[in-house]
Design a protein around this motif. Structure first.
Motif, short mmCIF file in Angstrom:
data_model
loop_
_atom_site.label_atom_id
_atom_site.label_comp_id
_atom_site.label_asym_id
_atom_site.label_seq_id
_atom_site.Cartn_x
_atom_site.Cartn_y
_atom_site.Cartn_z
N ARG A 117 3.31 -2.20 3.96
CA ARG A 117 2.89 -3.58 3.69
C ARG A 117 1.94 -3.98 4.80
O ARG A 117 2.36 -4.20 5.94
N ASP A 177 0.92 -2.61 9.79
CA ASP A 177 2.04 -2.58 8.86
C ASP A 177 3.09 -3.60 9.30
O ASP A 177 3.26 -3.87 10.49
N SER A 221 0.86 -1.18 0.00
CA SER A 221 0.00 0.00 0.00
C SER A 221 0.89 1.23 0.00
O SER A 221 1.97 1.24 0.61
#
Length: 428
Positions: free
Chosen positions: A363, A374, A344
């Motif tokens: 991520r 994340d 992302s």
């Protein structure tokens, strides 16, 4: 509150100069030191000798051969020889050593007792076979700070000849009493382009910081610049050498590392916390051994992650290292394996002298309890849990803990200023 006594050392480098008689005396000392060191290193490599063995084998002979050398210089020589021999044997075991025996190139003579040298105002006096010689030096702010702020001068002086210059290395020591709450933790996860910090208060997750270092991007950029400079030309070319010397990669990386360490230090002070870092040196070696290309291996070696741990160790804070195994692949709240991460990209406005847009690559993974985390945050939280709980059980959020935590983006060049908040941990 727990207390820990920590002794820190600082090295101050002075640039000095000496007259012709003094330079001649120093050269004779260095030539004798080089001859002794080369012989001791070869013997230590061949017999895997210790300092005690070298002392027994060489001390009496060198005292007869060089009676004018200070005794402590000879003792410092076989300490230096053992260190060089062990380093060579380590490299030889990994297949990285050049040649069958080490070659002594650069040397630094150590005067280990203050009886053989003394520090004065603008001058360092050194005992040699031609009497005392005076090495004049340029004073600077760093020397005055350590001389007059409670630091004690060590009895060890290291001297190095660098062309016409004489470099003097002074060592200062100071004892610090570090107070910390063992239930408060700053967990540090070092990554290629960021350092993620998970702050625990009273054993519960409180907040998360993400310091954008961009060290990985810097390594790639400098590698490309060096390739363009040397393309089609020899690195021995004078113009190429001059252009490569102008690159400031090490200085820029060290500037970022010291600023990140300063931010972590202030967080530890504010929370009376223990700083817990992953065993990045062991993880770095594993990554380098698995690297499939020389370029990737170069990037791994140039990340400077172990340097950050070294800088933190030299701060008056309590630093603990824990294993990093499975820190990014386990759910910190349930202990279950994380199936995968989805990439992302988020863009945020960063205010400084001017407003600019920063791109943050994440991520993300959806966990069993509905939280979205994340990968770097997962790693930092799990590193903290490994220290707080003996079995690493998932207790990141207490029963009365918060249901959401915001990750705060920090620019290391702006220091611990109010950071930009980024919500990447959220509930359903």
């Amino acid at each position: 509150m727990s207390k820990l006594l920590k002794t820190l050392k600082r090295t101050v480098v002075l640039e000095g100069w000496v007259n012709s008689a003094g330079r001649r005396a120093l050269r004779e000392v260095f030539e004798a030191y080089r001859a002794m060191l080369q012989e001791m290193v070869e013997y230590a490599v061949e017999h895997n000798a210790s300092q005690a063995t070298l002392h027994r084998v060489f001390y009496s002979r060198f005292r007869e051969e060089y009676p004018w050398l200070p005794t402590r210089v000879i003792k410092g020589c076989y300490r230096d020889a053992v260190r060089r021999a062990r380093s060579f044997l380590r490299l030889k075991k990994k297949g990285l050593a050049q040649g069958d025996k080490p070659v002594v190139k650069n040397i630094t003579v150590t005067y280990s007792d203050s009886q053989d040298w003394r520090l004065g105002s603008g001058v360092v006096e050194l005992r040699t076979h031609n009497g005392w010689i005076s090495i004049h030096y340029r004073s600077h702010k760093q020397l005055r700070r350590y001389l007059y702020s409670g630091w004690s001068l060590s009895s060890e002086l290291r001297v190095k000849l660098d062309g016409k210059r004489v470099l003097l290395y002074l060592t200062f020591k100071k004892d610090f009493e570090v107070s910390y709450n063992p239930n408060n933790v700053i967990a540090v996860d070092v990554n290629e382009n960021n350092v993620t910090l998970a702050v625990f208060k009273n054993r519960a997750l409180y907040e998360v910081y993400r310091v954008e270092t961009s060290l990985g991007k810097m390594v790639i950029a400098y590698s490309e610049r060096r390739r363009r400079i040397a393309e089609g030309r020899s690195t021995k070319d004078r113009g190429v050498r001059r252009a490569l010397r102008r690159l400031r990669e090490r200085g820029r990386k060290m500037d970022i590392i010291y600023k990140v360490a300063r931010f972590i230090e202030e967080l530890a002070y504010a929370n009376s916390a223990v700083v817990v870092v992953g065993d990045v040196r062991k993880g770095k070696r594993k990554l380098a051994s698995r690297a499939g290309s020389n370029r990737l291996r170069h990037r791994i070696h140039q990340w400077s992650v172990s340097k950050l741990v070294e800088v933190l160790d030299n701060k008056p804070i309590h630093v603990v290292e824990v294993p990093e195994a499975y820190s990014s692949s386990r759910d910190p709240f349930s202990g279950e394996p994380i199936k995968g991460y989805a990439p992302s990209v988020i863009r945020v406005a960063v205010r400084g002298r001017r407003v600019r847009v920063a791109k943050v690559v994440l991520r993300l993974a959806r966990l069993s309890n509905g939280l979205t985390l994340d990968r770097d945050v997962v790693g930092a939280v799990n590193i903290g849990l490994k220290h707080l709980t003996a079995d690493g059980s998932p207790v990141a959020l207490g029963s009365t803990g918060p249901h959401e935590v915001r990750v705060k983006l920090v620019n290391p060049h702006q220091g611990p200023t109010p950071p930009t908040e980024l919500k990447v941990i959220e509930t359903n």
